[in-house]
Write a protein that holds these residues in place. Structure first.
Motif, PDB file in Angstrom:
ATOM      1  N   ARG A  77       0.861 -20.549  40.173  1.00 56.48           N
ATOM      2  CA  ARG A  77       1.221 -20.675  41.584  1.00 56.48           C
ATOM      3  C   ARG A  77       0.154 -21.354  42.435  1.00 56.48           C
ATOM      4  O   ARG A  77       0.373 -21.635  43.602  1.00 56.48           O
ATOM      5  N   GLY A  78      -1.010 -21.593  41.845  1.00 54.92           N
ATOM      6  CA  GLY A  78      -2.069 -22.258  42.588  1.00 54.92           C
ATOM      7  C   GLY A  78      -3.203 -21.323  42.938  1.00 54.92           C
ATOM      8  O   GLY A  78      -3.207 -20.146  42.562  1.00 54.92           O
ATOM      9  N   PRO A  79      -4.214 -21.835  43.651  1.00 56.98           N
ATOM     10  CA  PRO A  79      -5.375 -21.005  43.987  1.00 56.98           C
ATOM     11  C   PRO A  79      -4.949 -19.771  44.784  1.00 56.98           C
ATOM     12  O   PRO A  79      -4.180 -19.869  45.739  1.00 56.98           O
ATOM     13  N   ASN A  80      -5.471 -18.614  44.396  1.00 59.10           N
ATOM     14  CA  ASN A  80      -5.208 -17.400  45.158  1.00 59.10           C
ATOM     15  C   ASN A  80      -6.345 -16.411  44.948  1.00 59.10           C
ATOM     16  O   ASN A  80      -7.000 -16.415  43.907  1.00 59.10           O
ATOM     17  N   LEU A  81      -6.569 -15.581  45.954  1.00 52.67           N
ATOM     18  CA  LEU A  81      -7.620 -14.575  45.923  1.00 52.67           C
ATOM     19  C   LEU A  81      -7.035 -13.249  46.384  1.00 52.67           C
ATOM     20  O   LEU A  81      -6.038 -13.212  47.113  1.00 52.67           O
ATOM     21  N   ASP A  82      -7.652 -12.157  45.973  1.00 53.28           N
ATOM     22  CA  ASP A  82      -7.229 -10.844  46.434  1.00 53.28           C
ATOM     23  C   ASP A  82      -7.769 -10.568  47.826  1.00 53.28           C
ATOM     24  O   ASP A  82      -8.906 -10.929  48.154  1.00 53.28           O
ATOM     25  N   CYS A  83      -6.957  -9.929  48.655  1.00 56.66           N
ATOM     26  CA  CYS A  83      -7.459  -9.428  49.928  1.00 56.66           C
ATOM     27  C   CYS A  83      -8.464  -8.305  49.651  1.00 56.66           C
ATOM     28  O   CYS A  83      -8.329  -7.565  48.671  1.00 56.66           O
ATOM     29  N   ALA A  84      -9.471  -8.210  50.505  1.00 59.53           N
ATOM     30  CA  ALA A  84     -10.503  -7.191  50.306  1.00 59.53           C
ATOM     31  C   ALA A  84      -9.913  -5.791  50.390  1.00 59.53           C
ATOM     32  O   ALA A  84     -10.368  -4.876  49.707  1.00 59.53           O
ATOM     33  N   ARG A  85      -8.881  -5.640  51.222  1.00 55.63           N
ATOM     34  CA  ARG A  85      -8.209  -4.341  51.358  1.00 55.63           C
ATOM     35  C   ARG A  85      -6.704  -4.540  51.223  1.00 55.63           C
ATOM     36  O   ARG A  85      -6.153  -5.551  51.635  1.00 55.63           O
ATOM     37  N   GLY A  86      -6.046  -3.577  50.638  1.00 53.25           N
ATOM     38  CA  GLY A  86      -4.605  -3.666  50.473  1.00 53.25           C
ATOM     39  C   GLY A  86      -4.224  -4.476  49.251  1.00 53.25           C
ATOM     40  O   GLY A  86      -5.062  -4.839  48.422  1.00 53.25           O
ATOM     41  N   SER A  87      -2.925  -4.790  49.155  1.00 51.68           N
ATOM     42  CA  SER A  87      -2.427  -5.477  47.971  1.00 51.68           C
ATOM     43  C   SER A  87      -2.055  -6.931  48.239  1.00 51.68           C
ATOM     44  O   SER A  87      -1.361  -7.546  47.444  1.00 51.68           O
ATOM     45  N   GLY A  88      -2.497  -7.461  49.364  1.00 51.92           N
ATOM     46  CA  GLY A  88      -2.151  -8.827  49.706  1.00 51.92           C
ATOM     47  C   GLY A  88      -2.901  -9.855  48.884  1.00 51.92           C
ATOM     48  O   GLY A  88      -3.905  -9.562  48.230  1.00 51.92           O
ATOM     49  N   LYS A  89      -2.385 -11.106  48.924  1.00 46.48           N
ATOM     50  CA  LYS A  89      -3.005 -12.232  48.245  1.00 46.48           C
ATOM     51  C   LYS A  89      -3.263 -13.348  49.251  1.00 46.48           C
ATOM     52  O   LYS A  89      -2.457 -13.611  50.144  1.00 46.48           O
ATOM     53  N   VAL A  90      -4.398 -14.014  49.070  1.00 47.86           N
ATOM     54  CA  VAL A  90      -4.760 -15.160  49.902  1.00 47.86           C
ATOM     55  C   VAL A  90      -4.339 -16.429  49.174  1.00 47.86           C
ATOM     56  O   VAL A  90      -4.672 -16.626  48.003  1.00 47.86           O
ATOM     57  N   PHE A  91      -3.618 -17.300  49.880  1.00 42.00           N
ATOM     58  CA  PHE A  91      -3.202 -18.594  49.343  1.00 42.00           C
ATOM     59  C   PHE A  91      -3.840 -19.684  50.200  1.00 42.00           C
ATOM     60  O   PHE A  91      -3.240 -20.152  51.170  1.00 42.00           O
ATOM     61  N   PRO A  92      -5.073 -20.094  49.861  1.00 42.56           N
ATOM     62  CA  PRO A  92      -5.797 -21.035  50.725  1.00 42.56           C
ATOM     63  C   PRO A  92      -5.189 -22.434  50.767  1.00 42.56           C
ATOM     64  O   PRO A  92      -5.514 -23.216  51.646  1.00 42.56           O
ATOM     65  N   PRO A 125       8.980 -30.031  48.039  1.00 45.25           N
ATOM     66  CA  PRO A 125       8.070 -29.489  47.024  1.00 45.25           C
ATOM     67  C   PRO A 125       8.215 -27.965  46.909  1.00 45.25           C
ATOM     68  O   PRO A 125       8.301 -27.264  47.915  1.00 45.25           O
ATOM     69  N   VAL A 126       8.259 -27.493  45.680  1.00 45.51           N
ATOM     70  CA  VAL A 126       8.273 -26.051  45.425  1.00 45.51           C
ATOM     71  C   VAL A 126       6.872 -25.514  45.687  1.00 45.51           C
ATOM     72  O   VAL A 126       5.887 -26.141  45.298  1.00 45.51           O
ATOM     73  N   THR A 127       6.752 -24.383  46.333  1.00 47.66           N
ATOM     74  CA  THR A 127       5.429 -23.788  46.520  1.00 47.66           C
ATOM     75  C   THR A 127       5.183 -22.720  45.464  1.00 47.66           C
ATOM     76  O   THR A 127       6.067 -22.391  44.677  1.00 47.66           O
ATOM     77  N   GLY A 128       3.973 -22.157  45.489  1.00 47.70           N
ATOM     78  CA  GLY A 128       3.658 -21.040  44.624  1.00 47.70           C
ATOM     79  C   GLY A 128       3.684 -19.723  45.366  1.00 47.70           C
ATOM     80  O   GLY A 128       3.190 -18.706  44.868  1.00 47.70           O
ATOM     81  N   LEU A 129       4.277 -19.715  46.571  1.00 44.59           N
ATOM     82  CA  LEU A 129       4.301 -18.506  47.391  1.00 44.59           C
ATOM     83  C   LEU A 129       5.321 -17.504  46.877  1.00 44.59           C
ATOM     84  O   LEU A 129       6.359 -17.881  46.306  1.00 44.59           O
ATOM     85  N   PRO A 130       5.071 -16.221  47.079  1.00 45.50           N
ATOM     86  CA  PRO A 130       5.995 -15.184  46.616  1.00 45.50           C
ATOM     87  C   PRO A 130       7.373 -15.328  47.247  1.00 45.50           C
ATOM     88  O   PRO A 130       7.524 -15.881  48.349  1.00 45.50           O
ATOM     89  N   ASN A 131       8.374 -14.793  46.545  1.00 42.95           N
ATOM     90  CA  ASN A 131       9.763 -14.929  46.988  1.00 42.95           C
ATOM     91  C   ASN A 131      10.205 -13.860  47.984  1.00 42.95           C
ATOM     92  O   ASN A 131      10.950 -14.142  48.919  1.00 42.95           O
ATOM     93  N   ARG A 132       9.781 -12.594  47.728  1.00 38.71           N
ATOM     94  CA  ARG A 132      10.388 -11.448  48.419  1.00 38.71           C
ATOM     95  C   ARG A 132       9.349 -10.385  48.726  1.00 38.71           C
ATOM     96  O   ARG A 132       8.238 -10.404  48.183  1.00 38.71           O
ATOM     97  N   PRO A 133       9.682  -9.434  49.613  1.00 38.70           N
ATOM     98  CA  PRO A 133       8.746  -8.343  49.926  1.00 38.70           C
ATOM     99  C   PRO A 133       8.338  -7.512  48.713  1.00 38.70           C
ATOM    100  O   PRO A 133       7.320  -6.817  48.757  1.00 38.70           O
ATOM    101  N   GLN A 134       9.118  -7.579  47.613  1.00 41.76           N
ATOM    102  CA  GLN A 134       8.725  -6.855  46.403  1.00 41.76           C
ATOM    103  C   GLN A 134       7.474  -7.453  45.771  1.00 41.76           C
ATOM    104  O   GLN A 134       6.821  -6.827  44.934  1.00 41.76           O
ATOM    105  N   ASP A 135       7.134  -8.703  46.154  1.00 43.05           N
ATOM    106  CA  ASP A 135       5.956  -9.379  45.614  1.00 43.05           C
ATOM    107  C   ASP A 135       4.757  -9.146  46.532  1.00 43.05           C
ATOM    108  O   ASP A 135       4.839  -8.421  47.517  1.00 43.05           O
ATOM    109  N   ASP A 136       3.643  -9.802  46.198  1.00 41.62           N
ATOM    110  CA  ASP A 136       2.443  -9.683  47.031  1.00 41.62           C
ATOM    111  C   ASP A 136       2.688 -10.210  48.441  1.00 41.62           C
ATOM    112  O   ASP A 136       3.421 -11.182  48.643  1.00 41.62           O
ATOM    113  N   LEU A 137       2.041  -9.592  49.404  1.00 41.32           N
ATOM    114  CA  LEU A 137       2.081 -10.070  50.779  1.00 41.32           C
ATOM    115  C   LEU A 137       1.143 -11.273  50.890  1.00 41.32           C
ATOM    116  O   LEU A 137      -0.044 -11.162  50.599  1.00 41.32           O
TER     117      LEU A 137
END
Length: 415
Positions: A77-92, A125-137
């Motif tokens: 899905r491309g570059p991503n990092l974990d949020c310091a808190r919670g279950s979110g993902k950073v998509f720079p 273009p297709v992105t690598g972003l999550p599809n639904r709330p069941q995925d990472d924020l």
């Protein structure tokens, strides 16, 4: 005489051992070589948002041999990092598009010949972003305050095969999880998801896969794909066991779900089999692991119903030859989609369920040439005895290493 035989046996054993015959690092490659439409300013913003390197891309989520030292690689899905808190993902780089990457080995390096980004039939273009709330924020930067929108077109590809007859490509991905059919131009023509999964995407979405696959763990969807030489039969395998790790019965599970698919018509894929594939005992690895750490990360077809599977955990990877011929097809059982079959301690013999047989071929930690356990691509070359393995360097997030590809010669021909 006994000593002579012992020495001869040792010499024969050494001669028949596996050996690493090539190591290739990916030459420095700008991120825009994979996604040419990315604007200079958004690439610069990505660096400010937490992406340290812009020239160490990650085309090692999948691997398929093209012959003459050429391979097809795959980004996730491309570059991503974990949020310091919670279950979110950073998509720079939120507009990053998962891409098929054509690689060439030359000297001691792997070079990107061209990239094929994925598009919708509308040319988006297709992105690598999550599809639904069941995925990472999804968030834009490491402050994890700037929310990004979910994208029903988004894909997180993890393995790839080439369809014969110039029909295009098949991918597996993690979000739905799903099997994806892509044409020669990189256009997504169909996405096959588990029964009950609904996505309003710009391409056809068909819920024809077994519904139980939707119980995959977060970021542990379909990771493995193998295709028969005639292009008619594919196997897709989850990365990990299903079920929540909060439940001890699932947390201790050591089986993954696999499906056999009729892909003769890649626009109308049918499921023809479903199986449970066992993992190794985590204690067999050189570092401390739990059942939840076990993963299957790549597959490749060998012959008939026999596949290569790349199993990995902390400390290294194992390559297995896995034979499904005598394994129980769970589609033929009324309880075949019951998650009770996936729980730790299940008595499969007592239930009349046969698991596929596995034969160990390789352990990477026994070779000094392997400097990572994050191997995600596997292929068997034309000679039938040389394996190609590729690493996923996660776009140098966390560790600034290039993607690498290894060639390993086995002491036997597999086909």
């Amino acid at each position: 005489m006994k000593k002579t035989l012992t020495l001869a046996s040792l010499l024969l054993g050494a001669a028949l051992a596996q050996k690493v015959v090539g190591v290739y690092g990916l030459a420095p490659t700008p991120l825009q070589a994979l996604n040419p439409y990315l604007l200079p300013q958004e690439v610069a913003l990505a660096q400010a948002a937490g992406l340290a390197r812009l020239d160490l891309p990650a085309p090692g989520s999948g691997l398929y041999p093209l012959g003459e030292n050429r391979f097809l690689g795959l980004t996730d899905r491309g570059p991503n990092l974990d949020c310091a808190r919670g279950s979110g993902k950073v998509f720079p780089v939120p507009r990053f598009t998962p891409s098929l990457v054509f690689l060439r080995l030359e000297g001691r390096e792997a070079w990107v010949e061209r990239s094929l980004p994925l598009y919708t039939p509308k040319g988006r273009p297709v992105t690598g972003l999550p599809n639904r709330p069941q995925d990472d924020l999804p968030f834009l930067d490491t402050s994890c305050t700037a929310r990004l929108a979910y994208d029903p077109n988004g894909l997180d590809p993890e393995d790839v095969v080439v369809l014969p007859g110039n029909k295009g490509y098949l991918l597996v991905e993690e979000y739905a999880p799903s099997l994806v059919y892509v044409d020669l131009e990189g256009v997504v023509r169909a996405r096959f998801v588990p029964k009950g999964v609904r996505l309003e995407a710009d391409y056809p979405v068909k819920d024809t896969l077994p519904g139980i696959l939707a119980q995959r763990r977060n970021n542990r969807g379909l990771e493995n794909l193998a295709l028969s030489s005639d292009g008619k039969t594919a196997w897709a395998i989850l990365q990990s066991p299903i079920g929540s790790t909060r439940d001890p019965a699932f947390d201790g599970s050591l089986v993954a779900r696999a499906v056999r698919l009729d892909v003769s018509d890649p626009l109308n894929v049918r499921t023809t089999g479903m199986y449970l594939v066992p993992f190794s005992d985590p204690k067999d690895y050189p570092k401390a692991n739990r059942p939840r750490d076990m993963k299957y990360s790549a597959a490749f077809w060998v012959k008939e119903e026999t596949l290569l599977l790349l199993e990995r955990a902390e400390g290294g990877a194992r390559i297995y030859l896995v034979d499904f011929k005598e394994a129980t097809n769970l589609l033929e059982r009324p309880d075949g989609e019951s998650p009770e079959l996936d729980k730790a301690g299940t008595d499969y013999a007592g239930l009349g369920i046969r698991l596929p047989t596995r034969r160990l071929l390789l352990e990477t930690w026994k070779f000094k040439e392997f400097d990572t356990d994050k191997l995600e691509g596997l292929a068997l070359l034309e000679d039938g005895k040389t394996l190609a393995l590729i690493s996923d360097n996660d776009f140098a997030v966390g560790e600034e290493k290039p993607t690498k590809l290894w060639l390993v010669e086995l002491p036997e021909r597999l086909r």
